[in-house]
Scaffold this active site. Sequence first.
Site, PDB file in Angstrom:
ATOM      1  N   THR A   1       0.832  -1.207   0.000  1.00 50.11           N
ATOM      2  CA  THR A   1       0.000   0.000   0.000  1.00 50.11           C
ATOM      3  C   THR A   1       0.864   1.254   0.000  1.00 50.11           C
ATOM      4  O   THR A   1       2.000   1.222   0.507  1.00 50.11           O
ATOM      5  CB  THR A   1      -0.908   0.014   1.254  1.00 50.11           C
ATOM      6  OG1 THR A   1      -1.547   1.291   1.381  1.00 50.11           O
ATOM      7  CG2 THR A   1      -0.099  -0.223   2.526  1.00 50.11           C
ATOM      8  N   ASP A   2       0.331   2.339  -0.529  1.00 47.04           N
ATOM      9  CA  ASP A   2       1.065   3.605  -0.487  1.00 47.04           C
ATOM     10  C   ASP A   2       1.166   4.156   0.936  1.00 47.04           C
ATOM     11  O   ASP A   2       1.973   5.049   1.208  1.00 47.04           O
ATOM     12  CB  ASP A   2       0.423   4.640  -1.413  1.00 47.04           C
ATOM     13  CG  ASP A   2      -1.022   4.964  -1.082  1.00 47.04           C
ATOM     14  OD1 ASP A   2      -1.600   4.325  -0.176  1.00 47.04           O
ATOM     15  OD2 ASP A   2      -1.597   5.848  -1.759  1.00 47.04           O
ATOM     16  N   GLU A   3       0.397   3.601   1.859  1.00 47.70           N
ATOM     17  CA  GLU A   3       0.415   4.098   3.235  1.00 47.70           C
ATOM     18  C   GLU A   3       1.739   3.833   3.943  1.00 47.70           C
ATOM     19  O   GLU A   3       2.030   4.436   4.978  1.00 47.70           O
ATOM     20  CB  GLU A   3      -0.748   3.514   4.036  1.00 47.70           C
ATOM     21  CG  GLU A   3      -2.102   3.966   3.516  1.00 47.70           C
ATOM     22  CD  GLU A   3      -3.243   3.618   4.453  1.00 47.70           C
ATOM     23  OE1 GLU A   3      -3.063   3.746   5.694  1.00 47.70           O
ATOM     24  OE2 GLU A   3      -4.321   3.231   3.972  1.00 47.70           O
TER      25      GLU A   3
ATOM     26  N   TYR B   1      -1.545  -0.376  11.121  1.00 44.97           N
ATOM     27  CA  TYR B   1      -1.776  -1.046   9.844  1.00 44.97           C
ATOM     28  C   TYR B   1      -0.622  -0.813   8.889  1.00 44.97           C
ATOM     29  O   TYR B   1      -0.011  -1.753   8.362  1.00 44.97           O
ATOM     30  CB  TYR B   1      -3.080  -0.563   9.209  1.00 44.97           C
ATOM     31  CG  TYR B   1      -3.149  -0.841   7.725  1.00 44.97           C
ATOM     32  CD1 TYR B   1      -3.092  -2.151   7.236  1.00 44.97           C
ATOM     33  CD2 TYR B   1      -3.232   0.203   6.791  1.00 44.97           C
ATOM     34  CE1 TYR B   1      -3.118  -2.409   5.870  1.00 44.97           C
ATOM     35  CE2 TYR B   1      -3.273  -0.048   5.433  1.00 44.97           C
ATOM     36  CZ  TYR B   1      -3.208  -1.359   4.977  1.00 44.97           C
ATOM     37  OH  TYR B   1      -3.223  -1.613   3.634  1.00 44.97           O
TER      38      TYR B   1
ATOM     39  N   LYS C   1       2.330  -3.392   7.264  1.00 45.46           N
ATOM     40  CA  LYS C   1       2.569  -3.590   5.837  1.00 45.46           C
ATOM     41  C   LYS C   1       4.015  -3.223   5.471  1.00 45.46           C
ATOM     42  O   LYS C   1       4.645  -3.901   4.648  1.00 45.46           O
ATOM     43  CB  LYS C   1       1.589  -2.763   5.012  1.00 45.46           C
ATOM     44  CG  LYS C   1       0.132  -3.200   5.133  1.00 45.46           C
ATOM     45  CD  LYS C   1      -0.099  -4.601   4.568  1.00 45.46           C
ATOM     46  CE  LYS C   1      -0.061  -4.625   3.057  1.00 45.46           C
ATOM     47  NZ  LYS C   1      -0.414  -5.979   2.516  1.00 45.46           N
TER      48      LYS C   1
END
Length: 339
Positions: free
Chosen positions: A125-127, A153, A157
């Site tokens: 994810t870009d997060e 979260y 990741k």
Amino acid sequence: MIVFVTGGAGFIGANFIFYMLKEHPDYRIVCLDKLTYAGNLSTLEPVMRNPAFRFEKTDICDRKAVFQLFEEEKPDIVVNFAAESHVDRSIEDPEVFLRTNILGTQVLMDACRHYGTKRFHQVSTDEVYGDLPLDRPDLFFTEQTPLHASSPYSASKASADMIVMAYHRTFGLPVTISRCSNNYGPYQFPEKLIPLMIANALADKPLPVYGDGLNVRDWLYVEDHCRAIDLIIHKGQVGEVYNVGGHNEMSNISIVRLICRELNKPESLIKYVTDRKGHDRRYAIDPKKIHSELGWLPETKFEDGIKETVKWYLNNRQWWETIVSGEYKHYYEKMYGNK
């Protein structure tokens, strides 16, 4: 070619299964899913009788069960979508995110090493990059942007991504990673922004918007993401990370207002609620690498994709109404009821 898709009863995983069965009818697709709250077996109903598809209810953290399935099928490619993915839930209960997103990834890679899988692809994810300031529209996340996670979260990741790359460097495991911006489209669990607003608006319920609603995300139609992953697992360079984004930045409040217009609902339904802890302000992906190396570009314009998405939720009310009337209802009240 045998492809394992973990987390395939979830939103993006299921759409990827549909895409792969359509684009590669000679492939065998095996779905592993624990069927947690966000995994919905009814989503896979259209393909359950397809002889090229197999579903197994499996926790990717269950080493014995995972290895048994690898022994039976000997997959050529593993695409790992399986993850706890909702930031709010990670703030409420971080432990399950660390277990699934980190240790589950390790189990899968150990199985890939043991059985000689040709490609392990980690859907990230870009997060993991943290966030960008709203007043610097010239800044974007690239594959070289340092990891700077903001929530349990995104930290889980980012940890998984680092372990994936460590397995490549230490053991020579053939891996790729994709980091995508916010997806939208059919079968998205109704705790996420777009389906939540559609469901609430249709019921004339308040539309809860965190903080000032100016948090910006880059939005990508889910089938464009599926096509990107298909390209990466077949043509992407082993050991590389590919950012996948649509250059389609919109604030949360703009999305909500757009949905109100699409459904002919008054903006008076919008209700600003207490902001999320550690809420990132802006995500923006630079997808130059996947475009230049693999020729990928998003094909779905947001104005078309959002209309199709709203139409899908209107035509498939039973799918999401079943969800919002169950356990999710208690979670929703906990998150938004007293704010």
